[in-house]
Enzyme design. Structure first.
Site, short mmCIF file in Angstrom:
data_model
loop_
_atom_site.label_atom_id
_atom_site.label_comp_id
_atom_site.label_asym_id
_atom_site.label_seq_id
_atom_site.Cartn_x
_atom_site.Cartn_y
_atom_site.Cartn_z
N ASP A 273 -7.18 -2.30 3.65
CA ASP A 273 -6.42 -3.32 2.91
C ASP A 273 -6.75 -4.74 3.38
OD1 ASP A 273 -4.86 -1.47 1.36
OD2 ASP A 273 -3.79 -1.01 3.20
N ASP B 178 0.85 -1.17 0.00
CA ASP B 178 0.00 0.00 0.00
C ASP B 178 0.90 1.24 0.00
OD1 ASP B 178 -2.39 1.53 0.29
OD2 ASP B 178 -1.97 1.73 2.42
#
Length: 633
Positions: free
Chosen positions: A533, A331
């Site tokens: 996520d 990420d």
């Protein structure tokens, strides 16, 4: 508890912990006495002494073997060793049988030591949890109470040199905290009002008052302990295979030994004593002790090593997966970048003082909680501009702010809000150049035009660049998945040094890309903050949560990094690959020794004492080899 009682308790605990080793040593001493008695002709006394050595040295392993057989409904290596020792005694090889028991007991004690060593990091963590705390109520003097009696909302005084008794936030005072027990980070962390503190960390140099925000069983400290204990009890696929293989192998060995008791006598013409003796040697050398000990000590040591360095594995399976990782998806925000925008450029209209324009803009932005506004305010303070005025403001959601400062009207926000044409033309079109660098541009205008332009950017962490370079050296492809637009994603990807990137990712599209990488590369890792996520973390072969010890990070993914430090991933991969190398070394070595000893026995080259030494010596060596995982990589 007074000092003498504590010392007595500690001594008793040490005796219990090392009881197998103590029994093995006593057994060895008795064997030496028996051997001496035998040399001076006292054969009966020697046999009694050898029998005593059998009982003292072999009791623990015999008990373990019988109990495991009853529970698992299958034979095990402990019973093989006991049978071999008893068989040796039956044919008159008392000394050899006793030596077998002694060395087997010593290797068992060493294996227990290896297990205890791997658990010691957790025990030391548990010892760091304070039992008492200074409770502050009203205007009364702080009073010392048991930590178990505290509840959320209590105010606690933590003096310099003391351990923080609970998770909470500082409400008074500043200090430096040693958080090595939590994060593995050796450098102290400065803490002030509203900063989080964690149970078990050490207050170094300032008295602070904190408010307890979590109950004792919900603290980060307790969750770490529970997580690592759970990981150490979870067996890897390799270990599970070995344990299943052990049962079948033991049965095969016993059947072979029974055949060996008769077949050579009729087929090769051996006498009955030699036949039985060789069957007992086979029972010793064919036992898979070294093979069984090839994996677990190394795995437990690796898990403990990770915990000591701020890396929490949720089981041996995830250690194995890391060793073969091909792709790592990361990420952007908070992982590759700081997670907070920073001011990179400030341009001011000609004829206006830089400080005056920045102070005016910061005074307006100080009224907003938006991350960009807070970044501009912080930048002004860093320039020494703190004399903010208090303007009248009107917040226009989605666009910006209108404000009156010293009877002058200002507009702060996007180009379309302040006047797109003059915003694009300001400073020779600098806005387009800054935007192409992945920066967000904010304008402030008045009646005469653009007064100032500020560019902000979520900057790439320096340690992230170094970590990605280290991952590439390990042969891992690094891919950035981000929700940012194409321009910002391209700039960040280039600065960070990742191999590839995917922009404008929603949580569900991240999952789609992870599945694509899984189809192509099989073993894929995902690094995220454990919140948006989470679906991708669950889909990846190995989910890695980075969250500076947040609850979400602990409850998500397969591996938890206690700090937002990507370099820990490279360390974890090195740790995993070294563990796999050690396990392979152990397995190949143990199988080779077993095969060599079995062949030597059929050729009548190896006798029982040498077989015992070769078999148990190989077991000790693989355990010691596994303990190398405790060293820092």
């Amino acid at each position: 508890m007074n000092k003498s009682k504590r010392e007595k308790l500690s001594l008793n605990e040490k005796i219990v912990e090392h009881k197998e080793l103590i029994a093995a040593i006593i057994s060895g001493i008795i064997i030496l006495i028996a051997w001496r008695l035998d040399t001076v002709g006292l054969h009966t006394s020697a046999v009694v002494a050898y029998l005593t050595a059998f009982i003292i040295g072999g009791f623990a392993k015999a008990k373990e073997g019988i109990e495991d057989t009853l529970v698992d409904k299958r034979l095990n290596v402990e019973l093989l060793m006991i049978l071999a020792a008893v068989g040796s005694a039956i044919i008159g090889y008392w000394a050899e049988g006793a030596v077998l028991i002694f060395i087997f007991a010593m290797s068992g004690a060493l294996e227990t030591y290896a297990m205890n060593k791997s658990h010691r990091e957790i025990s030391s963590l548990m010892d760091m949890q304070p039992e008492e705390a200074w409770l502050v109520r009203g205007g009364f003097e702080p009073m010392k109470v048991a930590v178990s009696t505290l509840t959320k909302g209590d105010h606690l005084l933590v003096k310099p040199g003391e351990r923080v008794p609970a998770d909470g936030v500082i409400i008074k005072g500043t200090t430096s905290i040693d958080e090595a027990a939590i994060s593995g980070e050796p450098l102290p962390v400065s803490k002030g009002i509203n900063d989080e503190v964690f149970a078990g960390t050490v207050n170094l140099n300032g008295a602070i008052t904190m408010e307890m925000t979590k109950s004792n069983d919900e603290t980060l400290f307790q969750k770490i302990i529970a997580l690592v204990q759970s990981a150490q009890s979870e067996k890897s696929p390799s270990q599970q295979f070995i344990e299943k293989f052990e049962g079948t192998y033991v049965n095969v060995v016993l059947i072979t030994v029974i055949i060996m008791m008769f077949l050579p006598h009729y087929l090769l013409g051996w006498d009955w004593t030699t036949t039985f003796y060789r069957a007992m040697v086979l029972l010793v050398v064919a036992s898979p002790c070294a093979l069984v000990a090839s994996i677990m000590p190394a795995t437990l040591a690796a898990i403990s090593n990770g915990a000591k360095n701020g890396i929490l594995f949720k089981g041996g399976l995830h250690l194995e997966h890391l060793s073969v990782l091909n792709v790592l998806a990361v990420d952007k925000t908070g992982t590759l970048t700081q997670g907070k925008p920073e001011v990179t450029d400030v341009l001011v209209r000609d004829g206006i003082a830089f400080e005056e324009a920045l102070l005016t803009l910061a005074s307006i932005e100080a009224q907003s909680n938006h991350p960009l506004a807070q970044a501009i305010t912080l930048h002004a303070r860093q320039q020494g501009l703190t004399d903010f005025v208090h303007p009248e403001i009107e917040d226009v959601p989605g666009w910006g702010i209108k404000a009156i400062v010293n009877n002058h009207a200002y507009t702060v926000g996007k180009p379309d809000f302040v006047g797109k044409e003059r915003a694009e033309a300001f400073a020779d079109g600098a806005a387009a150049r800054l935007a192409s660098e992945g920066k967000t541009v904010i304008f402030m205008s008045d009646a005469e035009g653009i007064v100032a332009m500020v560019a902000l950017k979520d900057t790439v962490r320096k340690e992230a660049q170094e970590a990605i370079a280290a991952l590439k050296e390990l042969g891992v492809k690094v891919v950035m998945l981000t929700g940012d637009n194409e321009t910002t994603a391209r700039v960040i990807a280039k600065e960070a040094g990742v191999d590839d990137y995917v922009a404008e990712c929603l949580p569900e599209t991240k999952v789609t890309h992870i599945k694509k990488y899984l189809a192509e590369d099989k073993f894929v890792g995902m690094v995220g903050d454990g919140i948006n996520d989470a679906p991708a973390l669950a889909t990846a072969t190995t989910g890695i949560a980075m969250g500076e010890g947040t609850d979400v990070a602990l409850e998500t993914a397969d591996v938890v990094l206690m700090k937002n430090d990507l370099s820990k991933i490279a360390y974890a991969i090195k740790l995993s690959r070294k563990m796999q190398r050690i396990v392979k070394q152990n397995i190949i070595f143990s199988i080779t020794v077993i095969a060599a000893l079995i062949i030597s026995n059929f050729l009548q080259v190896v006798d029982l004492p040498l077989g015992v030494i070769g078999h148990e010596g190989s077991t000790i060596l693989v355990i010691l080899n596994g303990l190398r995982m405790l060293r820092k990589q």
